[in-house]
Design a protein around this motif. Sequence first.
Motif, PDB file in Angstrom:
ATOM      1  N   HIS A 191       7.115  -0.774  -1.337  1.00 54.15           N
ATOM      2  CA  HIS A 191       5.706  -0.523  -1.458  1.00 54.15           C
ATOM      3  C   HIS A 191       5.054  -1.123  -2.412  1.00 54.15           C
ATOM      4  O   HIS A 191       3.941  -1.482  -2.127  1.00 54.15           O
ATOM      5  CB  HIS A 191       5.851   1.149  -1.481  1.00 54.15           C
ATOM      6  CG  HIS A 191       4.392   1.691  -1.341  1.00 54.15           C
ATOM      7  ND1 HIS A 191       3.798   2.400  -2.126  1.00 54.15           N
ATOM      8  CD2 HIS A 191       3.581   1.331  -0.546  1.00 54.15           C
ATOM      9  CE1 HIS A 191       2.696   2.893  -1.832  1.00 54.15           C
ATOM     10  NE2 HIS A 191       2.469   2.174  -0.883  1.00 54.15           N
ATOM     11  N   LYS A 192       5.586  -1.052  -3.771  1.00 54.39           N
ATOM     12  CA  LYS A 192       4.951  -1.409  -5.008  1.00 54.39           C
ATOM     13  C   LYS A 192       4.651  -2.980  -4.797  1.00 54.39           C
ATOM     14  O   LYS A 192       3.662  -3.478  -5.016  1.00 54.39           O
ATOM     15  CB  LYS A 192       5.804  -0.943  -5.911  1.00 54.39           C
ATOM     16  CG  LYS A 192       5.148  -1.624  -7.247  1.00 54.39           C
ATOM     17  CD  LYS A 192       5.889  -1.170  -8.510  1.00 54.39           C
ATOM     18  CE  LYS A 192       5.366  -1.865  -9.771  1.00 54.39           C
ATOM     19  NZ  LYS A 192       6.370  -1.235 -11.221  1.00 54.39           N
ATOM     20  N   ALA A 193       5.818  -3.655  -4.212  1.00 51.48           N
ATOM     21  CA  ALA A 193       5.804  -5.146  -4.089  1.00 51.48           C
ATOM     22  C   ALA A 193       4.694  -5.526  -3.130  1.00 51.48           C
ATOM     23  O   ALA A 193       4.023  -6.564  -3.270  1.00 51.48           O
ATOM     24  CB  ALA A 193       6.986  -5.633  -3.586  1.00 51.48           C
ATOM     25  N   THR A 194       4.529  -4.903  -2.053  1.00 50.38           N
ATOM     26  CA  THR A 194       3.640  -4.988  -1.076  1.00 50.38           C
ATOM     27  C   THR A 194       2.214  -4.866  -1.477  1.00 50.38           C
ATOM     28  O   THR A 194       1.383  -5.852  -1.481  1.00 50.38           O
ATOM     29  CB  THR A 194       3.865  -4.056   0.509  1.00 50.38           C
ATOM     30  OG1 THR A 194       5.260  -4.337   0.876  1.00 50.38           O
ATOM     31  CG2 THR A 194       2.961  -4.577   1.334  1.00 50.38           C
ATOM     32  N   LEU A 195       1.894  -3.823  -2.329  1.00 53.98           N
ATOM     33  CA  LEU A 195       0.482  -3.755  -2.979  1.00 53.98           C
ATOM     34  C   LEU A 195       0.243  -4.785  -3.724  1.00 53.98           C
ATOM     35  O   LEU A 195      -0.692  -5.277  -3.904  1.00 53.98           O
ATOM     36  CB  LEU A 195       0.519  -2.326  -3.567  1.00 53.98           C
ATOM     37  CG  LEU A 195       0.617  -1.296  -2.592  1.00 53.98           C
ATOM     38  CD1 LEU A 195       0.318   0.325  -3.259  1.00 53.98           C
ATOM     39  CD2 LEU A 195      -0.694  -1.220  -1.601  1.00 53.98           C
TER      40      LEU A 195
ATOM     41  N   LYS B 290      -0.344  -4.811 -15.522  1.00 53.51           N
ATOM     42  CA  LYS B 290       0.461  -4.614 -14.374  1.00 53.51           C
ATOM     43  C   LYS B 290      -0.002  -3.797 -13.167  1.00 53.51           C
ATOM     44  O   LYS B 290      -1.300  -3.224 -13.401  1.00 53.51           O
ATOM     45  CB  LYS B 290       1.437  -3.403 -15.169  1.00 53.51           C
ATOM     46  CG  LYS B 290       2.594  -3.723 -16.248  1.00 53.51           C
ATOM     47  CD  LYS B 290       3.535  -2.660 -16.569  1.00 53.51           C
ATOM     48  CE  LYS B 290       4.375  -2.402 -15.527  1.00 53.51           C
ATOM     49  NZ  LYS B 290       5.432  -1.547 -16.196  1.00 53.51           N
ATOM     50  N   ILE B 291       0.425  -3.909 -12.186  1.00 50.53           N
ATOM     51  CA  ILE B 291      -0.211  -3.470 -10.829  1.00 50.53           C
ATOM     52  C   ILE B 291      -0.672  -1.903 -10.900  1.00 50.53           C
ATOM     53  O   ILE B 291      -1.568  -1.416 -10.450  1.00 50.53           O
ATOM     54  CB  ILE B 291       0.626  -3.568  -9.522  1.00 50.53           C
ATOM     55  CG1 ILE B 291      -0.024  -3.256  -8.243  1.00 50.53           C
ATOM     56  CG2 ILE B 291       2.040  -2.877  -9.534  1.00 50.53           C
ATOM     57  CD1 ILE B 291      -1.365  -4.137  -8.005  1.00 50.53           C
ATOM     58  N   GLU B 292       0.210  -1.128 -11.562  1.00 58.69           N
ATOM     59  CA  GLU B 292       0.079   0.479 -11.808  1.00 58.69           C
ATOM     60  C   GLU B 292      -1.415   0.574 -12.642  1.00 58.69           C
ATOM     61  O   GLU B 292      -1.903   1.338 -12.292  1.00 58.69           O
ATOM     62  CB  GLU B 292       1.080   1.170 -12.591  1.00 58.69           C
ATOM     63  CG  GLU B 292       2.469   1.006 -11.963  1.00 58.69           C
ATOM     64  CD  GLU B 292       3.382  -0.161 -12.436  1.00 58.69           C
ATOM     65  OE1 GLU B 292       2.682  -1.393 -12.786  1.00 58.69           O
ATOM     66  OE2 GLU B 292       4.621   0.171 -12.248  1.00 58.69           O
ATOM     67  N   ASP B 293      -1.625  -0.295 -13.611  1.00 56.13           N
ATOM     68  CA  ASP B 293      -2.873  -0.259 -14.468  1.00 56.13           C
ATOM     69  C   ASP B 293      -3.956  -0.842 -13.584  1.00 56.13           C
ATOM     70  O   ASP B 293      -5.131  -0.371 -13.631  1.00 56.13           O
ATOM     71  CB  ASP B 293      -2.743  -1.000 -15.503  1.00 56.13           C
ATOM     72  CG  ASP B 293      -1.570  -0.349 -16.618  1.00 56.13           C
ATOM     73  OD1 ASP B 293      -1.170   0.903 -16.377  1.00 56.13           O
ATOM     74  OD2 ASP B 293      -0.940  -1.122 -17.400  1.00 56.13           O
ATOM     75  N   GLU B 294      -3.778  -1.836 -12.861  1.00 53.14           N
ATOM     76  CA  GLU B 294      -4.747  -2.502 -12.106  1.00 53.14           C
ATOM     77  C   GLU B 294      -5.357  -1.542 -10.988  1.00 53.14           C
ATOM     78  O   GLU B 294      -6.527  -1.348 -10.786  1.00 53.14           O
ATOM     79  CB  GLU B 294      -4.323  -3.872 -11.240  1.00 53.14           C
ATOM     80  CG  GLU B 294      -4.096  -4.685 -12.560  1.00 53.14           C
ATOM     81  CD  GLU B 294      -5.381  -5.643 -12.827  1.00 53.14           C
ATOM     82  OE1 GLU B 294      -6.512  -5.207 -12.411  1.00 53.14           O
ATOM     83  OE2 GLU B 294      -5.214  -6.529 -13.617  1.00 53.14           O
TER      84      GLU B 294
ATOM     85  N   LYS C 173       2.128   6.312  -8.374  1.00 50.07           N
ATOM     86  CA  LYS C 173       2.859   6.594  -7.122  1.00 50.07           C
ATOM     87  C   LYS C 173       3.083   5.616  -6.198  1.00 50.07           C
ATOM     88  O   LYS C 173       2.316   5.063  -5.454  1.00 50.07           O
ATOM     89  CB  LYS C 173       2.116   7.763  -6.674  1.00 50.07           C
ATOM     90  CG  LYS C 173       2.029   8.936  -7.479  1.00 50.07           C
ATOM     91  CD  LYS C 173       1.117  10.091  -6.755  1.00 50.07           C
ATOM     92  CE  LYS C 173       1.051  11.364  -7.789  1.00 50.07           C
ATOM     93  NZ  LYS C 173       0.125  12.322  -7.289  1.00 50.07           N
ATOM     94  N   PHE C 174       4.376   5.173  -5.977  1.00 52.98           N
ATOM     95  CA  PHE C 174       4.860   4.105  -5.048  1.00 52.98           C
ATOM     96  C   PHE C 174       6.037   4.874  -4.134  1.00 52.98           C
ATOM     97  O   PHE C 174       6.792   5.839  -4.763  1.00 52.98           O
ATOM     98  CB  PHE C 174       5.041   3.015  -5.723  1.00 52.98           C
ATOM     99  CG  PHE C 174       4.245   2.266  -6.331  1.00 52.98           C
ATOM    100  CD1 PHE C 174       3.051   1.464  -5.863  1.00 52.98           C
ATOM    101  CD2 PHE C 174       4.127   2.354  -7.859  1.00 52.98           C
ATOM    102  CE1 PHE C 174       1.974   0.895  -6.549  1.00 52.98           C
ATOM    103  CE2 PHE C 174       2.877   1.768  -8.482  1.00 52.98           C
ATOM    104  CZ  PHE C 174       2.111   1.131  -7.902  1.00 52.98           C
TER     105      PHE C 174
END
Length: 152
Positions: free
Chosen positions: A17-21, A2-6, A11-12
């Motif tokens: 914001h999360k999708a953009t990152l 997941k992006i959070e782990d990567e 914190k988004f």
Amino acid sequence: MKIEDEIQTRKFYNERHKATLNIVFTSNWIAGMLEKRASTHKITLQQYNILRILRGQYPAPATNRLLKERMLDRTPDVSRIVDRLVSKGLVSKGRCTKDRRAVDVTITPKGLETLADLDEPMLMMDVLQENITDAECQVLNSLLDKLRGYRN
């Protein structure tokens, strides 16, 4: 993963914001993988992109302007990239008959061979087939087109 782990954050500001990152991170992840695959033939991803465009034009030549317009990564340094491909024997340059200020660029047989060797690995079918279905690819393509403003 997941992006959070990567990127090691939870914190988004919001899902946008999360999708953009996630899009930026995934784009860089794919580019890194493709760069590594292109390097097996001692070329960069941008050089591969130019060869791909030239193969599409073949046997007709292309100008640097056309190459710049069609590149996935719009770089101002097309002439430098073309010069490196000339030095590797993958493309040739000649005088443009339509515009004396321009140069005609044509892919060579060696350039065509290089692309043929890279065709399968650069499709990334190994990664795509393992991780997403064809139906999911269709949804993803539709969403990415929509993100860039395309409306059917």
